[in-house]
Scaffold this motif. Structure first.
Motif, short mmCIF file in Angstrom:
data_model
loop_
_atom_site.label_atom_id
_atom_site.label_comp_id
_atom_site.label_asym_id
_atom_site.label_seq_id
_atom_site.Cartn_x
_atom_site.Cartn_y
_atom_site.Cartn_z
N GLY A 1 38.36 -0.58 48.26
CA GLY A 1 39.39 -0.49 47.23
C GLY A 1 39.02 0.37 46.05
N HIS A 2 37.78 0.81 45.97
CA HIS A 2 37.38 1.64 44.82
C HIS A 2 37.71 3.12 45.06
CE1 HIS A 2 34.00 1.96 47.54
NE2 HIS A 2 33.48 2.93 46.82
N VAL A 3 37.94 3.53 46.30
CA VAL A 3 38.35 4.90 46.61
C VAL A 3 39.81 4.91 47.05
CG1 VAL A 3 37.96 6.92 48.09
CG2 VAL A 3 36.00 5.62 47.21
N TYR A 4 40.10 4.21 48.13
CA TYR A 4 41.48 4.10 48.62
C TYR A 4 42.07 2.79 48.12
CZ TYR A 4 40.02 7.78 51.80
OH TYR A 4 39.55 8.95 52.32
N ASN A 5 43.24 2.90 47.50
CA ASN A 5 43.90 1.73 46.91
C ASN A 5 45.38 2.07 46.72
OD1 ASN A 5 43.98 3.25 44.37
ND2 ASN A 5 41.80 2.74 44.22
N THR A 6 46.13 1.25 46.03
CA THR A 6 47.56 1.52 45.86
C THR A 6 47.83 2.76 45.01
OG1 THR A 6 47.66 -0.06 44.01
CG2 THR A 6 48.26 -0.88 46.20
N ASP A 7 46.88 3.14 44.15
CA ASP A 7 47.04 4.37 43.37
C ASP A 7 46.61 5.61 44.15
OD1 ASP A 7 48.00 3.03 41.12
OD2 ASP A 7 45.98 2.68 40.36
N ASN A 8 45.77 5.42 45.16
CA ASN A 8 45.28 6.51 46.00
C ASN A 8 45.27 6.04 47.47
OD1 ASN A 8 44.11 9.03 46.71
ND2 ASN A 8 42.09 8.09 46.72
N PRO A 9 46.48 5.87 48.04
CA PRO A 9 46.53 5.31 49.40
C PRO A 9 46.21 6.35 50.48
CG PRO A 9 48.74 5.78 48.63
CD PRO A 9 47.81 6.08 47.48
N ALA B 1 47.00 7.82 54.41
CA ALA B 1 48.28 8.08 55.10
C ALA B 1 48.67 6.83 55.90
CB ALA B 1 48.14 9.28 56.03
N LEU B 2 49.71 6.17 55.46
CA LEU B 2 50.20 4.96 56.12
C LEU B 2 51.68 5.10 56.43
CD1 LEU B 2 48.49 2.33 53.79
CD2 LEU B 2 47.81 2.91 56.12
N PHE B 3 52.11 4.46 57.52
CA PHE B 3 53.53 4.44 57.88
C PHE B 3 54.13 3.10 57.48
CE2 PHE B 3 51.95 7.37 61.33
CZ PHE B 3 52.51 8.52 60.78
N GLU B 4 55.43 3.03 57.49
CA GLU B 4 56.14 1.79 57.19
C GLU B 4 55.62 0.68 58.09
OE1 GLU B 4 60.67 0.04 57.05
OE2 GLU B 4 60.35 2.19 56.87
N GLY B 5 55.31 -0.46 57.49
CA GLY B 5 54.79 -1.61 58.23
C GLY B 5 53.28 -1.65 58.34
N ASP B 6 52.60 -0.53 58.08
CA ASP B 6 51.13 -0.52 58.12
C ASP B 6 50.57 -1.33 56.95
OD1 ASP B 6 51.05 1.08 60.38
OD2 ASP B 6 50.62 2.92 59.29
N VAL B 7 49.26 -1.54 56.97
CA VAL B 7 48.61 -2.39 55.97
C VAL B 7 47.42 -1.66 55.34
CG1 VAL B 7 47.30 -4.53 55.61
CG2 VAL B 7 49.26 -4.52 57.17
N LEU B 8 47.37 -1.65 54.02
CA LEU B 8 46.19 -1.27 53.26
C LEU B 8 45.52 -2.57 52.85
CD1 LEU B 8 44.30 0.68 51.77
CD2 LEU B 8 45.89 0.60 49.84
N LEU B 9 44.34 -2.81 53.38
CA LEU B 9 43.59 -4.05 53.15
C LEU B 9 42.34 -3.71 52.36
CD1 LEU B 9 42.90 -7.05 53.85
CD2 LEU B 9 41.92 -6.18 55.98
N HIS B 10 42.21 -4.27 51.17
CA HIS B 10 40.99 -4.06 50.41
C HIS B 10 40.67 -5.20 49.48
CE1 HIS B 10 42.53 -2.88 46.39
NE2 HIS B 10 43.37 -2.05 46.96
N GLY B 11 39.40 -5.26 49.07
CA GLY B 11 38.92 -6.23 48.10
C GLY B 11 38.87 -5.56 46.74
N HIS B 12 37.69 -5.55 46.12
CA HIS B 12 37.37 -4.85 44.88
C HIS B 12 37.94 -5.49 43.61
CE1 HIS B 12 35.98 -1.63 42.35
NE2 HIS B 12 37.18 -1.23 42.05
#
Length: 181
Positions: free
Chosen positions: A105-113, A115-126
């Motif tokens: 979550g420190h590199v890829y996160n909601t501010d820097n996602p 490439a994801l498609f609709e329904g995919d998941v970004l999973l992170h801690g941080h």
């Protein structure tokens, strides 16, 4: 296959032990760790039970079941003492015809996602805060919270993932949220 997903142990042997008990209780096949395993970091107080060498021993016993991504507190020396890979920026899991992009979550996160498609998941801690948010682009942001240093009054906890169902649980095993994909 059942996954147990956790983040931000930060060197607490006490809470790492509780996580390992939860792994057994859940009957999970794999343990996905979202980084920050051994060091507490300069912004956090020492967690209760801080003993990184004990965490190394505890996790080493599960080395064949662990997948891990690098947190912002991981260093090359951590890889030297842990018997499983810890330096990957992300891990990809396919479940229920969806892609799960797991990272710290420190590199890829909601501010820097990524490439994801609709329904995919970004999973992170941080952040140390559990989350379940559908973003305007149609993908999900999920966070298991922290094992040892929860923030904003959240519980110490983890996620499980099995057959497209994410369950948020406290370290004691009490479910408190869910998402079916």
């Amino acid at each position: 296959m059942k996954w147990l997903i956790a983040s931000d142990i930060h060197g607490s042997a006490l809470y790492c032990g509780e996580l390992i008990k939860a792994f057994g209780r859940e009957g999970a096949d794999r343990l996905l760790l979202l980084g920050d395993l051994l060091y507490h970091g300069p912004r956090n107080d020492l967690p209760k039970g801080y003993a990184p060498k004990e965490v190394i021993a505890q996790l080493s016993g599960l080395k064949d079941k662990i997948f891990c991504v690098r947190g912002n507190c991981e260093a090359q020396v951590d890889q030297m003492v842990l018997p499983f890979p810890v330096m990957a920026e992300y891990c990809l899991i396919e479940t229920a015809d969806r892609l799960v992009f797991a990272t710290h979550g420190h590199v890829y996160n909601t501010d820097n996602p990524p490439a994801l498609f609709e329904g995919d998941v970004l999973l992170h801690g941080h952040t140390h805060i559990p989350a379940k948010t559908k973003v305007p682009a149609g993908w999900w942001y999920l966070n298991p919270g922290s094992v040892s240093i929860p923030k904003e009054g959240s519980p110490r906890g983890y996620l499980t993932l099995e057959k497209g169902l994410f369950l948020w649980n406290t370290l004691e095993g009490r479910e408190y949220d869910r998402l079916a994909l």
